[in-house]
Motif scaffolding. Sequence first.
Motif, PDB file in Angstrom:
ATOM      1  N   LEU A  98       0.876  -1.315   0.014  1.00  0.00           N
ATOM      2  CA  LEU A  98       0.045  -0.044   0.053  1.00  0.00           C
ATOM      3  C   LEU A  98       0.861   1.329  -0.028  1.00  0.00           C
ATOM      4  CD1 LEU A  98      -2.840  -1.144   2.789  1.00  0.00           C
ATOM      5  CD2 LEU A  98      -2.881  -1.098   0.157  1.00  0.00           C
ATOM      6  N   THR A  99       2.058   1.368   0.624  1.00  0.00           N
ATOM      7  CA  THR A  99       2.936   2.403   0.577  1.00  0.00           C
ATOM      8  C   THR A  99       4.032   2.274  -0.223  1.00  0.00           C
ATOM      9  OG1 THR A  99       4.274   1.349   2.453  1.00  0.00           O
ATOM     10  CG2 THR A  99       2.309   2.688   2.989  1.00  0.00           C
TER      11      THR A  99
ATOM     12  N   PRO B  99      -1.023  -2.914  -9.895  1.00  0.00           N
ATOM     13  CA  PRO B  99      -1.114  -1.916  -8.991  1.00  0.00           C
ATOM     14  C   PRO B  99      -0.137  -2.350  -7.578  1.00  0.00           C
ATOM     15  CG  PRO B  99      -3.084  -2.440  -9.914  1.00  0.00           C
ATOM     16  CD  PRO B  99      -1.989  -3.228 -10.546  1.00  0.00           C
ATOM     17  N   GLY B 100       0.338  -1.463  -6.864  1.00  0.00           N
ATOM     18  CA  GLY B 100       1.343  -1.635  -5.690  1.00  0.00           C
ATOM     19  C   GLY B 100       2.621  -1.459  -5.882  1.00  0.00           C
ATOM     20  N   GLY B 101       2.947  -1.795  -7.212  1.00  0.00           N
ATOM     21  CA  GLY B 101       4.488  -1.415  -7.557  1.00  0.00           C
ATOM     22  C   GLY B 101       5.020  -2.883  -8.049  1.00  0.00           C
ATOM     23  N   GLY B 102       4.494  -3.904  -7.997  1.00  0.00           N
ATOM     24  CA  GLY B 102       4.831  -5.150  -8.161  1.00  0.00           C
ATOM     25  C   GLY B 102       5.062  -5.613  -9.597  1.00  0.00           C
ATOM     26  N   SER B 103       5.188  -6.735 -10.083  1.00  0.00           N
ATOM     27  CA  SER B 103       5.023  -7.406 -11.378  1.00  0.00           C
ATOM     28  C   SER B 103       4.081  -8.479 -11.510  1.00  0.00           C
ATOM     29  CB  SER B 103       6.509  -7.528 -11.732  1.00  0.00           C
ATOM     30  OG  SER B 103       6.971  -8.732 -11.363  1.00  0.00           O
TER      31      SER B 103
ATOM     32  N   GLY C 100       2.219 -15.228  -3.756  1.00  0.00           N
ATOM     33  CA  GLY C 100       1.776 -14.469  -2.941  1.00  0.00           C
ATOM     34  C   GLY C 100       0.620 -13.428  -3.172  1.00  0.00           C
ATOM     35  N   LEU C 101      -0.434 -13.177  -2.118  1.00  0.00           N
ATOM     36  CA  LEU C 101      -1.441 -12.441  -2.480  1.00  0.00           C
ATOM     37  C   LEU C 101      -1.551 -11.151  -1.441  1.00  0.00           C
ATOM     38  CD1 LEU C 101      -4.065 -11.803  -3.945  1.00  0.00           C
ATOM     39  CD2 LEU C 101      -5.423 -13.222  -2.170  1.00  0.00           C
ATOM     40  N   LEU C 102      -1.645 -11.459  -0.097  1.00  0.00           N
ATOM     41  CA  LEU C 102      -1.424 -10.083   0.814  1.00  0.00           C
ATOM     42  C   LEU C 102       0.017 -10.033   0.908  1.00  0.00           C
ATOM     43  CD1 LEU C 102      -4.273 -11.320   3.419  1.00  0.00           C
ATOM     44  CD2 LEU C 102      -4.405  -9.776   1.374  1.00  0.00           C
TER      45      LEU C 102
END
Length: 478
Positions: free
Chosen positions: A146-147, A201-205, A294-296
Amino acid sequence: MSADRPVPPPEGHHWPAPPPDGHPWPAPPPHGQPWPWDGGPGGEEPRRRLHPLSPALHGAKSLVVVIAGLSWSTLSRVGLGWFAAMVALLALGATVLAVISWYNTGYQVVGRELRVHEGLLWRRTRAIPLERLQAVEVVRPLLAQLTGLAELRLEVVGGGKTEAPLAYLGVGEAAALRGRLLDLAGRVPATGPAPAGPAVPGGGSAEPPGRPLHGVRNNDLLVSQLLTPQAFLLPFGLLFVVVQFLSAGSWSFIAVASTLTAMAGVLLQPVRRVLDDWNFRLARDDDTLRIRNGLLETRAQTVPLRRVQTVGVTWPLLWRPKGWLRLRLEVAGYSGAEPDDRNRPDRLLPVGDRATGELVVAEVLPGVRLAELPTTAPPRRARWLRPLSRQALGAGLDERVFVARSGLLTRRLALVPYARIQSVRVVQGPVQRRLRLATVHADTAGGAGAAAPHRDLAEAWVLAAELAERAHAARRAR
């Protein structure tokens, strides 16, 4: 001083690790120029701090721990107002400590060494030689997603736990540092940030970089967790909690909250396994494996293939009708790091069919085919030690790996490349001596390796000698 080694660098500069056999020591740089391994003209690159939001995330985690530690019984004794005041006071103290810790924590790369500095009253500097680096993970818990932050975790040879967890860094900084550390560990010049997949979203890939090997379907993941003993026992556990609640005859807020907490504990184990392995993706990028799951809490793991010590194959009893198996890596530093299985970042394939398992094993251990591995059972007299599972035991020598199988209800297969074998042991217990049996252990660096239990004594010594010879030949050929 040896003639082939230059004069030591000035004070404040650092020698690198010794060069490989047959390579000369580097010549000193021209006068006034920086030493190439020191990172800058001053001899060391500047110390860097973690992200400024790190104290806030640590404070939020501390708040959850504080509330759980106070428990519902404390709320019933002191009342809601005092309970909230205690939580606020403890959370404030934890946040202040987190800020102080952040201010005094930093890291820097010096030569082929990562140094982590921390502590206020008692200063501590951890130096992690990158030659011992086994794998690097970028972990993103929910608050970090989230950050826009990430946590970097390092696994090293012989480590009993994760080394130098840098929490937290920006996603870009974490990816760049991961790429640089892996490059330095491989004794090649650093090339900057590792390539990233498409942004989400959230900066992942969405996909790990490199050539995709396999992606686990989330439906298969859910079904595989339903086909476990924990899932079958789950209704009985929930029924026990409900009966305990009804028999207490109390419908107060505390009783309801305690019941919900107990039910959450029963549900947690199978649910968190699904969350951990959700959207599992496996790719290969040159000589490294790229794993994302992973999800959360998302994990982006990078494992150099040359660091893999053992590949484990598991066939759970309830998965066999569907032909499913599970693959796990053993990388030095992981095997004993965590008592909880879910915290061990060693997943290679959470669930898949035999064809998928063959494909993945062939990528990690080229030339090894699961269907063609030779194994033989122990002699008949071993039934006095293993009356039910003697036929399930087996061991054999493939062209490239040592093979050991075990397990009656849950079948297991361990594959150890000869080049990863560090030592070979022949062990005899008192009963084994009477039966002329022995167990042969092939140990790996910091890992469990594999064992061939209850072999004929003469066969055990022949097997141990052959393992030692093949291990020596494989290391010499690298």
